[in-house]
Design an enzyme around this catalytic site. Structure first.
Site, PDB file in Angstrom:
ATOM      1  N   ASP A 139       0.839  -1.195   0.000  1.00 17.54           N
ATOM      2  CA  ASP A 139       0.000   0.000   0.000  1.00 17.54           C
ATOM      3  C   ASP A 139       0.875   1.247   0.000  1.00 17.54           C
ATOM      4  O   ASP A 139       1.694   1.445   0.910  1.00 17.54           O
ATOM      5  CB  ASP A 139      -0.933  -0.009   1.213  1.00 17.54           C
ATOM      6  N   HIS A 146      -4.240  13.585   0.940  1.00 14.38           N
ATOM      7  CA  HIS A 146      -4.442  12.713   2.101  1.00 14.38           C
ATOM      8  C   HIS A 146      -3.194  12.743   3.000  1.00 14.38           C
ATOM      9  O   HIS A 146      -3.313  12.838   4.223  1.00 14.38           O
ATOM     10  CB  HIS A 146      -4.720  11.285   1.633  1.00 14.38           C
ATOM     11  N   ARG A 154       0.236  16.524  13.242  1.00 13.29           N
ATOM     12  CA  ARG A 154       1.603  16.346  13.731  1.00 13.29           C
ATOM     13  C   ARG A 154       2.368  17.675  13.658  1.00 13.29           C
ATOM     14  O   ARG A 154       3.018  18.091  14.605  1.00 13.29           O
ATOM     15  CB  ARG A 154       2.311  15.272  12.890  1.00 13.29           C
ATOM     16  N   GLU A 211     -10.573   3.784   3.463  1.00 10.79           N
ATOM     17  CA  GLU A 211      -9.667   4.591   2.634  1.00 10.79           C
ATOM     18  C   GLU A 211      -9.974   4.296   1.179  1.00 10.79           C
ATOM     19  O   GLU A 211      -9.918   3.141   0.743  1.00 10.79           O
ATOM     20  CB  GLU A 211      -8.197   4.265   2.946  1.00 10.79           C
ATOM     21  N   GLU A 213      -9.061   4.052  -2.421  1.00 10.58           N
ATOM     22  CA  GLU A 213      -7.796   3.906  -3.152  1.00 10.58           C
ATOM     23  C   GLU A 213      -8.031   3.217  -4.493  1.00 10.58           C
ATOM     24  O   GLU A 213      -8.997   2.479  -4.672  1.00 10.58           O
ATOM     25  CB  GLU A 213      -6.797   3.055  -2.350  1.00 10.58           C
ATOM     26  N   ASP A 245      -8.981   0.247   1.853  1.00  9.58           N
ATOM     27  CA  ASP A 245      -7.954  -0.108   2.844  1.00  9.58           C
ATOM     28  C   ASP A 245      -8.507   0.250   4.231  1.00  9.58           C
ATOM     29  O   ASP A 245      -8.156   1.266   4.818  1.00  9.58           O
ATOM     30  CB  ASP A 245      -6.670   0.667   2.525  1.00  9.58           C
ATOM     31  N   ARG A 249      -8.197   3.519  13.207  1.00 11.88           N
ATOM     32  CA  ARG A 249      -7.327   4.668  13.503  1.00 11.88           C
ATOM     33  C   ARG A 249      -6.813   4.675  14.932  1.00 11.88           C
ATOM     34  O   ARG A 249      -5.695   5.134  15.185  1.00 11.88           O
ATOM     35  CB  ARG A 249      -8.080   5.974  13.242  1.00 11.88           C
ATOM     36  N   GLN A 252      -4.065   2.206  14.981  1.00 11.84           N
ATOM     37  CA  GLN A 252      -2.961   2.702  14.144  1.00 11.84           C
ATOM     38  C   GLN A 252      -2.124   3.755  14.879  1.00 11.84           C
ATOM     39  O   GLN A 252      -0.886   3.719  14.832  1.00 11.84           O
ATOM     40  CB  GLN A 252      -3.543   3.310  12.858  1.00 11.84           C
ATOM     41  N   LYS A 265      -4.430  -2.313   9.900  1.00 15.88           N
ATOM     42  CA  LYS A 265      -4.772  -2.428   8.477  1.00 15.88           C
ATOM     43  C   LYS A 265      -4.909  -3.879   8.010  1.00 15.88           C
ATOM     44  O   LYS A 265      -5.379  -4.096   6.900  1.00 15.88           O
ATOM     45  CB  LYS A 265      -3.662  -1.778   7.637  1.00 15.88           C
ATOM     46  N   THR A 269      -9.197  -6.148   3.807  1.00 15.63           N
ATOM     47  CA  THR A 269      -9.102  -5.173   2.720  1.00 15.63           C
ATOM     48  C   THR A 269     -10.102  -5.624   1.664  1.00 15.63           C
ATOM     49  O   THR A 269     -10.198  -6.822   1.385  1.00 15.63           O
ATOM     50  CB  THR A 269      -7.685  -5.153   2.124  1.00 15.63           C
ATOM     51  N   THR A 372      -4.729   6.582  -0.125  1.00 16.70           N
ATOM     52  CA  THR A 372      -6.016   7.258  -0.181  1.00 16.70           C
ATOM     53  C   THR A 372      -5.965   8.424  -1.156  1.00 16.70           C
ATOM     54  O   THR A 372      -5.049   9.255  -1.095  1.00 16.70           O
ATOM     55  CB  THR A 372      -6.380   7.784   1.216  1.00 16.70           C
ATOM     56  N   GLU A 386     -10.173  12.256   7.701  1.00 11.97           N
ATOM     57  CA  GLU A 386     -10.060  13.596   7.128  1.00 11.97           C
ATOM     58  C   GLU A 386     -11.398  14.339   7.210  1.00 11.97           C
ATOM     59  O   GLU A 386     -11.445  15.500   7.599  1.00 11.97           O
ATOM     60  CB  GLU A 386      -9.615  13.501   5.663  1.00 11.97           C
TER      61      GLU A 386
END
Ligand code: MN
Length: 436
Positions: A139, A146, A154, A211, A213, A245, A249, A252, A265, A269, A372, A386
């Site tokens: 991935d 994204h 961050r 996600e 993708e 995907d 969160r 993660q 993850k 999928t 994504t 998001e």
């Protein structure tokens, strides 16, 4: 534009009536997949309108010859890996053969149409499977909006890591838990620790996300130690589909430091079952959008003039959500976002060239997710993290329900379409699954 031929001609129509004006599978598309008719075993087929052409039946009827027959043989079994291994010329011969077979003014129509009952299956009565046995699933992180949205919390001033514009960033993901559209996804349990908590706890993921993708199916591979040069990389892409995907969160955020996603993850999928071939997509190739002023030039192993000119795709993407509340009120799925594959910062050839530049060997049937694909504005955000600003903003649905992350019973639906003046629009079919 390369590889545009009579199989793309918008005037070509099929004797399969449902193919005319079909939003996904007109005769100009001809995607490959693996299906089982009711009570039957998995076998290779081609979607045409609301029908599926069985390649084994077409072979047995003696419709293909030469390279098209060899390719049909490779595509007729329970996985498309042998066809994927064949390469571009075989794919092209088979595409042209199938197009002629299904064309209303094909040379053998009088012979073929009476065989329709043997050749065609009602798609609604069939089960669709994974198109290939997936050896490896990688991935990427090529959707720059994204990546930027994810990095904002961050460091709002420098949301992208310093490597982002040099390296097509990726992680090796899990092939064993990839499932075709329609298979429910079980909410995973795992270790979570919110920033304001002192210690982690184990339990059901509360921040379950999707996600949006693009799926990249690898065709011919390469030998270990033999990188694929960028100029040849596009020929190693068999075709495209959609990937969800699914991402936990809360798991993660705690587990990813410093090695990246793992259990967040690998619990499941979802991929769309039909593979839209590179040949079908030829009319929808576009130039890679120029990099913004000040962005670094890619290193030479990632740069090819022809790839920059025609290596991107114009594919409109949509993510939709169908909840119990929408279902019970008879309302349609709620459109969460719309974006486009031109929002990718790297071309697919750059992903292939980068993946193999150190000698890593790809194999037919390997799967890439692009990362994504979000658009630049909130209407295009391809994940709930998001859209909800990591749970801080409620999304209000037409049913009056609200969401930050997914609830059990929610069904996530991805769609993709290519539209261009002078071309017959084609679609990818759906990538959908319900959270249970
Ligand atoms: Mn992803």
């Amino acid at each position: 534009m390369r590889s545009i031929d009579e199989s793309h001609d918008p005037r070509r129509v099929s004797w399969v009536a449902s193919a005319q004006g079909h939003a996904e599978f007109p005769i100009q598309n001809l995607p490959f997949g693996v299906f089982s008719p009711a009570g039957g075993s998995p076998r290779g087929g081609v979607a045409i309108g609301d029908q599926i052409l069985e390649l084994r039946a077409a072979l047995e009827a003696g419709i293909f010859s030469g390279e098209a027959a060899r390719a049909a043989e490779a595509a007729a079994g329970p996985s498309l890996n042998p066809l994927m291994a064949c390469g571009k010329n075989a794919r092209l011969a088979l595409r042209r053969g199938v197009s002629a077979l299904l064309s209303a003014d094909g040379p053998d129509r009088a012979k073929i149409e009476p065989l329709a009952a043997r050749l065609l299956h009602n798609a609604a009565d069939c089960t669709l499977h994974l198109p290939a046995t997936i050896g490896s699933f990688t991935d990427f992180f090529a959707g720059i909006h994204h990546a930027r949205n994810g990095g904002m919390r961050r460091d709002p001033n420098n949301p992208l890591n310093p490597n982002y514009k040099y390296v097509p960033v990726a992680y090796h993901s899990r092939a064993s838990s990839v499932r075709p559209s329609g298979v429910p996804i079980r909410r995973p349990s795992g270790q979570r620790k919110a920033i304001n908590e002192d210690a982690p706890s184990f339990g059901r993921a509360q921040k379950l996300d999707y996600e949006l993708e693009l799926a990249v199916w690898i065709g011919p591979g390469n030998e270990l130690g033999e990188p694929i040069p960028i100029a040849e990389a596009g020929d190693h892409v068999f075709g495209l589909g959609l990937v969800n995907d699914w991402s936990a969160r809360d798991v993660q955020g705690w587990e990813s430091q410093p090695l990246g996603p793992f259990l967040a993850k690998n619990f499941g999928t979802t991929v769309s079952p039909w593979v839209i071939t590179s040949e079908a997509l030829a009319p929808f190739r576009v130039a890679q959008p120029p990099r913004p002023a000040g962005d670094p030039q890619p290193l030479p192993y990632l740069w090819d003039d022809a790839d920059q000119q025609t290596g991107a795709f114009d594919i409109a993407l949509e993510a939709l959500l169908l909840t119990e509340g929408l279902r019970s009120k008879g309302l349609p799925p709620h459109r969460m976002s719309a974006s486009n594959t031109t929002d990718l910062y790297w071309t697919l050839a750059q992903l292939v060239a980068h993946h193999t530049c150190g000698g890593c060997n790809l194999a037919p049937g390997d799967l890439f997710g692009t990362g994504t694909i979000s658009g630049p504005t909130p209407e295009g955000y391809g994940s709930l993290m998001e859209l909800s600003a990591d749970g801080q903003r409620q999304i209000v649905l037409a049913s009056g329900e609200t969401r930050t992350f997914l609830q059990n019973g929610d069904e996530v639906i991805f769609r993709a379409h290519c539209r261009k003046a002078g071309c017959t629009p084609i679609g990818f079919g759906e990538c959908r699954a319900r959270v249970v």
